[in-house]
Write a protein that holds these residues in place. Structure first.
Motif, PDB file in Angstrom:
ATOM      1  N   ASN A 137     -18.386  32.633  31.518  1.00  0.00           N
ATOM      2  CA  ASN A 137     -17.445  33.746  31.489  1.00  0.00           C
ATOM      3  C   ASN A 137     -16.041  33.173  31.648  1.00  0.00           C
ATOM      4  N   PRO A 138     -15.038  33.729  30.966  1.00  0.00           N
ATOM      5  CA  PRO A 138     -13.675  33.204  31.114  1.00  0.00           C
ATOM      6  C   PRO A 138     -13.214  33.090  32.563  1.00  0.00           C
ATOM      7  N   LEU A 139     -13.705  33.995  33.430  1.00  0.00           N
ATOM      8  CA  LEU A 139     -13.324  33.942  34.839  1.00  0.00           C
ATOM      9  C   LEU A 139     -13.899  32.712  35.535  1.00  0.00           C
ATOM     10  N   SER A 140     -14.933  32.110  34.931  1.00  0.00           N
ATOM     11  CA  SER A 140     -15.542  30.900  35.488  1.00  0.00           C
ATOM     12  C   SER A 140     -15.107  29.641  34.749  1.00  0.00           C
ATOM     13  N   GLY A 141     -14.297  29.818  33.716  1.00  0.00           N
ATOM     14  CA  GLY A 141     -13.797  28.664  32.972  1.00  0.00           C
ATOM     15  C   GLY A 141     -14.764  28.107  31.947  1.00  0.00           C
ATOM     16  N   ILE A 142     -15.801  28.864  31.616  1.00  0.00           N
ATOM     17  CA  ILE A 142     -16.777  28.431  30.604  1.00  0.00           C
ATOM     18  C   ILE A 142     -16.812  29.476  29.497  1.00  0.00           C
ATOM     19  N   GLU A 143     -16.719  29.033  28.256  1.00  0.00           N
ATOM     20  CA  GLU A 143     -16.711  29.964  27.133  1.00  0.00           C
ATOM     21  C   GLU A 143     -18.010  30.771  27.094  1.00  0.00           C
TER      22      GLU A 143
END
Length: 218
Positions: A137-143
């Motif tokens: 998730n963008p909030l986790s820095g992974i696409e």
């Protein structure tokens, strides 16, 4: 021979009650001042497409004519962990995870859910059951999916190869992510929304997790 089974989370292992998505999205549209302008049929069509399909930002802008960031700001204010927790339940067939573990399979989660929502769902399932958990998730820095990087990261940590792994999900994006890297993709149809496979077709379609027994030979 398969050695690892990876799962999506929301809509695959955990169900969010139907009335919740209509209530939360309806609340967003009320705050945007456009709920009353939509016929009920169009409102439900938008909510279901937004909830179950890929390309949510485009869906928001096409259906509502508002900027996606404006929608998401209000959505995150309304979709609180406390409210979401009351709307969650695990599917009855998740006890199949125990069979996987006892049969020696490595199991993992790769989900695009926001971190706080993912934590709620994992608490219901029992985080200890999973060898790896990746929040793409963008909030986790992974696409997020259909980008396959979350699945690749999980496989790397599991020390499992794509050709010996299975990914189970409930969206076309799940299938696309798995296929891009040679992971065997499985679509679980929970009967909640008729997915139209316009880009890829599932290698296997099931209605319950128990049907994985034949594929995994357990």
């Amino acid at each position: 021979m398969f050695t690892a089974v990876l799962f999506d989370l929301d809509g695959t292992l955990v169900h969010t009650k139907d009335e919740y998505r209509y209530k939360i999205v309806g609340g967003v549209l009320d705050k945007l001042g456009i709920r009353g302008k939509l016929r009920e049929s169009k409102f439900k069509k938008f909510v279901d497409k937004f909830w179950f399909e890929e390309g949510r930002d485009q869906t928001i802008e096409d259906f509502l004519g508002v900027h996606a960031n404006e929608f998401w700001k209000i959505f995150r204010e309304l979709d609180t962990p406390k409210k979401r927790a009351r709307a969650l339940k695990v599917y009855e067939d998740v006890d199949f995870l125990d069979k996987l573990k006892s049969s020696g399979f490595k199991i993992a989660i790769v989900t695009g859910a926001p971190p706080m929502i993912a934590e709620l769902e994992l608490e219901l399932l029992g985080k200890h059951k999973f060898d790896q958990i990746i929040i793409a998730n963008p909030l986790s820095g992974i696409e997020p999916k259909p980008d396959p990087r979350g699945i690749l990261l999980a496989l790397e940590r599991l020390q499992a190869s794509p050709r010996n792994s299975v990914y189970v999900g409930n969206s076309e994006g799940d299938l696309m992510a798995a296929k891009k890297i040679g992971v065997y993709d499985v679509f679980v149809d929970r009967g909640e929304y008729p997915i139209k496979f316009t880009k890829v077709k599932p290698s296997l379609k099931i209605r319950t997790l128990y049907e994985l027994s034949d594929l995994l030979k357990i």
